[in-house]
Write a protein that holds these residues in place. Structure first.
Motif, PDB file in Angstrom:
ATOM      1  N   VAL A  46     -11.259  -0.004   1.241  1.00 51.05           N
ATOM      2  CA  VAL A  46     -11.872  -0.388  -0.084  1.00 51.05           C
ATOM      3  C   VAL A  46     -12.309  -1.992   0.560  1.00 51.05           C
ATOM      4  O   VAL A  46     -11.566  -2.616   0.864  1.00 51.05           O
TER       5      VAL A  46
ATOM      6  N   PHE B 217       0.964  -1.207  -0.046  1.00 46.02           N
ATOM      7  CA  PHE B 217      -0.038  -0.018   0.052  1.00 46.02           C
ATOM      8  C   PHE B 217       1.028   1.332  -0.124  1.00 46.02           C
ATOM      9  O   PHE B 217       1.232   1.898   1.082  1.00 46.02           O
TER      10      PHE B 217
ATOM     11  N   HIS C  75      -7.247   1.482   4.631  1.00 46.32           N
ATOM     12  CA  HIS C  75      -8.359   1.890   3.825  1.00 46.32           C
ATOM     13  C   HIS C  75      -9.754   1.350   4.041  1.00 46.32           C
ATOM     14  O   HIS C  75      -9.593   0.424   4.974  1.00 46.32           O
TER      15      HIS C  75
ATOM     16  N   PRO D  30      -5.084   1.060  -2.971  1.00 46.63           N
ATOM     17  CA  PRO D  30      -5.156   2.177  -2.008  1.00 46.63           C
ATOM     18  C   PRO D  30      -3.735   2.759  -1.449  1.00 46.63           C
ATOM     19  O   PRO D  30      -2.793   2.199  -1.698  1.00 46.63           O
ATOM     20  N   ASP D  31      -3.838   4.003  -1.112  1.00 44.64           N
ATOM     21  CA  ASP D  31      -2.558   4.490  -0.876  1.00 44.64           C
ATOM     22  C   ASP D  31      -2.108   4.053   0.578  1.00 44.64           C
ATOM     23  O   ASP D  31      -0.747   4.289   0.988  1.00 44.64           O
TER      24      ASP D  31
END
Length: 462
Positions: free
Chosen positions: A280, A243, A278, A273-274
């Protein structure tokens, strides 16, 4: 020459290898006689290499080493003078097991850690890899376990590296209590400005066996850590998805091991996702678990020897707990164990070595630790043959630790880490739960001498 029959309904008291007494199992004199040579004959041998079961075999131990592995008749004919001959007929002999994903000091508690490690050892687990915690506690546990001061598997631990934003997570705060998370040698925040030579040297200075790349780092930083780690001679272990670094990038960076099969799904889905924290939720049912993208990752892993620490039991356990909840209370985005298993099978099918890591604990009063559930899940969900599951739990685990020349198989010259079972695990992986005796570095730990974990040892139980 006397022959001793070791096991029947009860462990025979006539055998000269003394049983470990409760409270003194880590003491060599109490746990067993490591000074004299002894030969176990009549065993059915599963040597950890993937070689088929060998019947009526014998193994000679001298001190903490295996010195001979031969058919029983041949071994009997060449025993050294004074060696004890132990008739272990009817038993199955395997290398000591290795759990490649434990956490013994996220919140340090010595009594709890030693209690759980005692259960590991008397269940046949002779080495474990701790994947990040409070190094101050882990170093002491490693010292005591590796010197035989406590009844425990040898413990090897990691120094964690992650992006600065990861250290907002409360867990590194607990594992660096009294200090600043991300600014201690065992938990470092990494940026493009980090002096990587110094960072890796600090990690090595904790006496860690490997660096764990956790989260919130792009490919460039994963690559920098890996390149410098290998230059300085330390293993580099990483989550499969860091990530935002994708699994293909993590593998491409040259890490030695990736953990968690389900996180491979982010690359199949094309979602990046960064950050680790997250929200998600992937549509796992829509994913192709035999995607060419995965195939390419697994091909590279095979070629460079990267191991998959799949942690399938983690997903199966979460799935079970979620299914026990009312439907309107279940969490979204839980990876189905069938999906994790299918991706792990695809990795195995492509020649990737899969290790046996759990990343979790079963209840304190369970008879055996979670590794035994992981073995069963690998056989059932990843459709791995029993011989290969055992190889994963022995040889591949040793490879993860960089100790494949020292342990993980039953061969002359290897350390005497052994387990004896009363039932054939190749017929049913549940038969792994029939441990009679663990031998760690030549010292005996009979299952009958195991004292179960108590609430008193654990204090408050979550």
């Amino acid at each position: 020459m006397k022959t001793y029959k070791v096991w029947g309904v009860l462990v025979a008291t006539a055998i000269s290898l003394a049983l470990a007494q409760p409270g003194t199992a880590g003491d060599t004199a109490a746990a067993g006689d490591t000074a004299s040579a002894r030969a176990y004959v009549g065993v059915s041998l599963i040597d950890g290499t993937g070689t088929p079961l060998q019947h009526d075999m014998g193994v000679l131990i001298q001190g903490d080493r295996i010195t001979e592995v031969l058919p029983s008749l041949q071994l009997k004919a060449r025993l050294p003078e004074g060696a004890k001959l132990v008739d272990a007929s009817g038993h199955y002999l395997l290398p000591g097991l290795i759990d490649t994903h434990v956490h013994m000091a996220t919140v340090p508690n010595r009594e709890q850690a030693e209690a759980y490690m005692r259960r590991y050892l008397y269940s046949g687990i002779t080495s474990v890899r701790d994947m990040a915690g409070d190094m101050r506690a882990l170093a002491e546990l490693a010292r005591k376990s590796r010197l035989g001061k406590i009844p425990a598997p040898d413990l090897y631990y990691s120094a964690l590296m992650a992006g600065p934003s990861f250290f907002d997570d409360p867990r590194p705060g607990m594992a660096a209590e009294g200090e600043t998370p991300g600014a201690v040698p065992w938990m470092q925040a990494i940026t493009s400005q980090t002096d990587m030579e110094e960072a890796v040297a600090l990690a090595r200075g904790t006496w860690a066996t490997g660096i764990k790349i956790y989260a919130n780092l792009p490919y460039a930083q994963v690559r920098r850590i890996t390149k410098e780690g290998h230059r300085q001679g330390i293993k580099v272990w990483a989550h499969s998805m860091v990530f935002p670094a994708y699994p293909s990038e993590v593998v491409g960076a040259g890490v030695d091991v990736i953990s968690h099969a389900c996180r491979l799904a982010f690359e199949i889905a094309g979602v990046r996702p960064d950050e680790y924290h997250h929200k998600v939720a992937l549509d796992f049912d829509a994913l192709d678990t035999r995607s060419p993208v995965l195939g390419g990752i697994f091909e590279q892993m095979k070629n460079q020897g990267t191991v998959l620490d799949a942690t399938l039991w983690l997903y199966a356990n979460r799935e079970q707990r979620e299914n026990e909840k009312p439907k309107d209370k279940r969490s979204a985005g839980i990876c189905p164990s069938a999906v994790a298993g299918a991706m792990t099978h695809f990795a195995y099918e492509n020649g990737v070595d899969v290790s046996v890591g759990t990343d979790g604990m079963v209840p304190y009063d369970a008879e055996y630790p979670a590794l035994f559930d992981e073995l069963e899940v690998l056989a059932a969900k990843a459709d791995m043959p029993p011989l290969q599951v055992i190889r994963s739990a022995t040889y591949v685990g040793a490879k993860v630790l960089g100790l494949e020349d020292e342990r993980g198989t039953i061969e002359p010259g290897k350390r005497a880490d052994l387990i004896f079972l009363s039932k054939n695990p190749l017929e049913d992986m549940a038969n792994m739960r029939s441990v009679v005796l663990t031998v760690k570095a030549g010292t005996d730990y009979p299952r009958e001498a195991y004292t179960p974990i108590t609430k008193t040892e654990l204090g408050e139980i979550n």
